[in-house]
Design a protein around this motif. Structure first.
Motif, PDB file in Angstrom:
ATOM      1  N   GLY A 158       0.801  -1.214   0.000  1.00 34.68           N
ATOM      2  CA  GLY A 158       0.000   0.000   0.000  1.00 34.68           C
ATOM      3  C   GLY A 158       0.834   1.263   0.000  1.00 34.68           C
ATOM      4  N   SER A 159       0.108   2.400   0.032  1.00 35.73           N
ATOM      5  CA  SER A 159       0.746   3.711  -0.054  1.00 35.73           C
ATOM      6  C   SER A 159       0.780   4.442   1.279  1.00 35.73           C
ATOM      7  CB  SER A 159       0.015   4.571  -1.097  1.00 35.73           C
ATOM      8  OG  SER A 159      -1.367   4.674  -0.776  1.00 35.73           O
ATOM      9  N   GLY A 160       0.373   3.765   2.370  1.00 30.75           N
ATOM     10  CA  GLY A 160       0.471   4.365   3.694  1.00 30.75           C
ATOM     11  C   GLY A 160      -0.642   5.365   3.979  1.00 30.75           C
ATOM     12  N   PRO A 161      -0.569   5.982   5.149  1.00 23.90           N
ATOM     13  CA  PRO A 161       0.497   5.892   6.144  1.00 23.90           C
ATOM     14  C   PRO A 161       0.474   4.633   7.016  1.00 23.90           C
ATOM     15  CG  PRO A 161      -1.216   7.340   6.944  1.00 23.90           C
ATOM     16  CD  PRO A 161      -1.618   6.950   5.556  1.00 23.90           C
ATOM     17  N   ALA A 162      -0.530   3.756   6.837  1.00 25.99           N
ATOM     18  CA  ALA A 162      -0.570   2.488   7.566  1.00 25.99           C
ATOM     19  C   ALA A 162      -0.341   1.352   6.579  1.00 25.99           C
ATOM     20  CB  ALA A 162      -1.909   2.322   8.284  1.00 25.99           C
TER      21      ALA A 162
ATOM     22  N   ALA B 200       4.494  10.194  10.702  1.00 26.85           N
ATOM     23  CA  ALA B 200       3.815  11.419  10.281  1.00 26.85           C
ATOM     24  C   ALA B 200       2.334  11.402  10.631  1.00 26.85           C
ATOM     25  CB  ALA B 200       3.991  11.629   8.785  1.00 26.85           C
ATOM     26  N   TYR B 201       1.800  10.213  10.976  1.00 28.05           N
ATOM     27  CA  TYR B 201       0.379  10.107  11.303  1.00 28.05           C
ATOM     28  C   TYR B 201       0.233   9.772  12.778  1.00 28.05           C
ATOM     29  CZ  TYR B 201      -4.512   8.817  11.257  1.00 28.05           C
ATOM     30  OH  TYR B 201      -5.849   8.763  11.534  1.00 28.05           O
TER      31      TYR B 201
ATOM     32  N   ASP C 142      -9.063   3.300   7.436  1.00 25.22           N
ATOM     33  CA  ASP C 142      -9.620   4.652   7.543  1.00 25.22           C
ATOM     34  C   ASP C 142      -8.936   5.403   8.676  1.00 25.22           C
ATOM     35  OD1 ASP C 142     -11.951   4.889   5.603  1.00 25.22           O
ATOM     36  OD2 ASP C 142     -12.403   2.989   6.584  1.00 25.22           O
ATOM     37  N   GLY C 143      -8.451   6.593   8.342  1.00 27.46           N
ATOM     38  CA  GLY C 143      -7.859   7.474   9.332  1.00 27.46           C
ATOM     39  C   GLY C 143      -8.585   8.804   9.357  1.00 27.46           C
ATOM     40  N   ALA C 144      -8.110   9.703  10.189  1.00 25.37           N
ATOM     41  CA  ALA C 144      -8.765  10.995  10.322  1.00 25.37           C
ATOM     42  C   ALA C 144      -8.729  11.791   9.026  1.00 25.37           C
ATOM     43  CB  ALA C 144      -8.098  11.789  11.444  1.00 25.37           C
ATOM     44  N   THR C 145      -7.683  11.580   8.194  1.00 25.73           N
ATOM     45  CA  THR C 145      -7.517  12.390   6.994  1.00 25.73           C
ATOM     46  C   THR C 145      -7.423  11.566   5.716  1.00 25.73           C
ATOM     47  OG1 THR C 145      -5.113  12.362   7.350  1.00 25.73           O
ATOM     48  CG2 THR C 145      -6.339  14.215   8.285  1.00 25.73           C
ATOM     49  N   PHE C 146      -7.694  10.274   5.775  1.00 29.67           N
ATOM     50  CA  PHE C 146      -7.525   9.445   4.582  1.00 29.67           C
ATOM     51  C   PHE C 146      -8.346   8.172   4.686  1.00 29.67           C
ATOM     52  CE2 PHE C 146      -4.538   7.766   7.606  1.00 29.67           C
ATOM     53  CZ  PHE C 146      -4.633   6.390   7.429  1.00 29.67           C
ATOM     54  N   SER C 147      -8.548   7.530   3.535  1.00 32.95           N
ATOM     55  CA  SER C 147      -9.133   6.191   3.461  1.00 32.95           C
ATOM     56  C   SER C 147      -8.382   5.450   2.359  1.00 32.95           C
ATOM     57  CB  SER C 147     -10.631   6.263   3.149  1.00 32.95           C
ATOM     58  OG  SER C 147     -11.202   4.973   3.114  1.00 32.95           O
ATOM     59  N   ARG C 148      -7.792   4.295   2.700  1.00 35.45           N
ATOM     60  CA  ARG C 148      -6.982   3.547   1.751  1.00 35.45           C
ATOM     61  C   ARG C 148      -7.525   2.129   1.602  1.00 35.45           C
ATOM     62  NH1 ARG C 148      -5.141   8.014   1.373  1.00 35.45           N
ATOM     63  NH2 ARG C 148      -2.992   8.714   1.746  1.00 35.45           N
ATOM     64  N   ARG C 149      -7.402   1.593   0.393  1.00 34.59           N
ATOM     65  CA  ARG C 149      -7.727   0.195   0.114  1.00 34.59           C
ATOM     66  C   ARG C 149      -6.447  -0.528  -0.249  1.00 34.59           C
ATOM     67  NH1 ARG C 149     -11.723   0.973  -3.185  1.00 34.59           N
ATOM     68  NH2 ARG C 149     -10.571   0.787  -5.137  1.00 34.59           N
ATOM     69  N   ILE C 150      -6.158  -1.647   0.429  1.00 30.59           N
ATOM     70  CA  ILE C 150      -4.938  -2.418   0.201  1.00 30.59           C
ATOM     71  C   ILE C 150      -5.328  -3.809  -0.236  1.00 30.59           C
ATOM     72  CG2 ILE C 150      -2.797  -3.255   1.244  1.00 30.59           C
ATOM     73  CD1 ILE C 150      -3.176  -0.996   3.366  1.00 30.59           C
ATOM     74  N   VAL C 151      -5.025  -4.152  -1.486  1.00 31.34           N
ATOM     75  CA  VAL C 151      -5.470  -5.418  -2.095  1.00 31.34           C
ATOM     76  C   VAL C 151      -4.332  -6.428  -2.080  1.00 31.34           C
ATOM     77  CG1 VAL C 151      -6.413  -6.493  -4.165  1.00 31.34           C
ATOM     78  CG2 VAL C 151      -7.079  -4.149  -3.560  1.00 31.34           C
ATOM     79  N   PHE C 152      -4.651  -7.683  -1.756  1.00 32.20           N
ATOM     80  CA  PHE C 152      -3.636  -8.744  -1.784  1.00 32.20           C
ATOM     81  C   PHE C 152      -4.301 -10.066  -2.165  1.00 32.20           C
ATOM     82  CE2 PHE C 152      -5.460  -8.449   2.416  1.00 32.20           C
ATOM     83  CZ  PHE C 152      -5.593  -9.766   2.861  1.00 32.20           C
ATOM     84  N   ALA C 153      -3.518 -10.931  -2.783  1.00 36.25           N
ATOM     85  CA  ALA C 153      -4.003 -12.232  -3.205  1.00 36.25           C
ATOM     86  C   ALA C 153      -3.519 -13.292  -2.227  1.00 36.25           C
ATOM     87  CB  ALA C 153      -3.512 -12.550  -4.613  1.00 36.25           C
ATOM     88  N   VAL C 154      -4.382 -14.274  -1.972  1.00 34.25           N
ATOM     89  CA  VAL C 154      -4.050 -15.411  -1.108  1.00 34.25           C
ATOM     90  C   VAL C 154      -4.208 -16.667  -1.951  1.00 34.25           C
ATOM     91  CG1 VAL C 154      -4.646 -16.674   0.979  1.00 34.25           C
ATOM     92  CG2 VAL C 154      -4.874 -14.173   0.917  1.00 34.25           C
ATOM     93  N   SER C 155      -3.081 -17.361  -2.182  1.00 40.43           N
ATOM     94  CA  SER C 155      -3.125 -18.527  -3.044  1.00 40.43           C
ATOM     95  C   SER C 155      -2.587 -19.763  -2.341  1.00 40.43           C
ATOM     96  CB  SER C 155      -2.310 -18.259  -4.307  1.00 40.43           C
ATOM     97  OG  SER C 155      -0.979 -17.924  -3.986  1.00 40.43           O
TER      98      SER C 155
END
Length: 269
Positions: free
Chosen positions: A162-166, A195-196, A256-269
């Motif tokens: 992902g692109s952070g900050p988490a 930074a977060y 979800d954070g106070a200033t952002f919402s991120r989606r982190i995609v991963f495959a499980v095989s």
């Protein structure tokens, strides 16, 4: 990293959302170690400890209460009293060493002066701000699982997504020897940028099916991560958990954070 803050022999010790005005002839301090607070106080005939622990309120005997008090039934013999409590979403073990049972009243006077604040960002209003709609799309039959970018953005850990900050670090592969209540248990380390400083909400589900990700302990569908107390330094935060994955497929976390919402995609095989 160990974080320690101590205020020694103060009449008004305070730190990490805990404060107390001690009676005359009492002294104490508040410490903050690994994000958990402890209050120690002592007088002529008793000493008191309030130790924060990581248990979820409402589990393992940490019953929510509005009043900090040690009851006669909390006595273990004549010189020790112990109780588990939860206050404002934080769990504590309260322990008192007594010269004799009559000292319990003096300990309760001190406890009545203790003020506990909710974790930063995790008040009811703070949680509501983070509870945005879950925006994880469905994949059609045969569609490719477009995984999030991997990098070495977080220091001292392996590849993060992902692109952070988490950022999550998913370790290991699915194994029949690591199954918890019918789901594969995958160790997951979360790294949060210095930074977060505010709170986080982490959820997830499958994109190419109906399965929901659950987070251990507790098989919960959401993981709350409090913000930093003012005394904590601006360093990277790390927290270990376990992601329970029902079956192989394409999955995503929504952070979800106070200033952002991120989606982190991963495959499980």
């Amino acid at each position: 990293m160990l974080r320690l803050l101590t205020i020694v022999a103060a009449a008004h010790p305070h730190a990490a959302g805990i404060s107390v005005t001690l009676p005359e002839a009492w002294e104490g301090h508040v410490s903050l170690v690994r994000g958990q607070a402890a209050l120690e106080a002592s007088g002529q005939d008793a000493s008191l400890r309030l130790d924060e622990v990581g248990n979820r309120p409402g589990t393992s005997g940490f019953a929510p209460t509005r009043l900090l008090v040690l009851r006669p039934r909390d006595l273990r013999g004549t010189q020790l009293a112990i109780r588990r409590v939860a206050v404002h979403g934080r769990s504590f073990v309260v322990t008192a060493d007594l010269r004799d049972p009559s000292a319990l009243a003096r300990v309760n006077e001190v406890l009545s002066r203790v003020l506990v604040s909710p974790p930063p960002g995790l008040s009811r209003a703070g949680r509501e701000r983070l509870e945005r709609p879950l925006r994880i799309p469905r994949l059609g039959a045969g569609a490719r699982c477009e995984e999030s970018r991997a990098s070495h953005a977080a220091p001292n850990v392996a590849t993060v997504l992902g692109s952070g900050p988490a950022y999550p670090v998913l370790s290991g592969s699915l194994s029949e020897n690591a199954v918890v209540e019918g789901a594969y248990a995958v160790k997951t380390l979360w790294a949060v940028s210095r930074a977060y400083r505010a709170a986080l909400l982490i959820r997830g589900r499958r994109l190419d099916g109906e399965a929901v990700l659950r987070l251990w302990p507790g098989r919960q569908r959401r993981l709350w991560w409090r913000g930093l107390w003012p005394e904590e330094r601006r360093t990277w935060r790390y927290g270990a958990t376990t992601t329970l994955i029902p079956r192989r497929g394409c999955y995503a976390f929504q952070v979800d954070g106070a200033t952002f919402s991120r989606r982190i995609v991963f495959a499980v095989s």
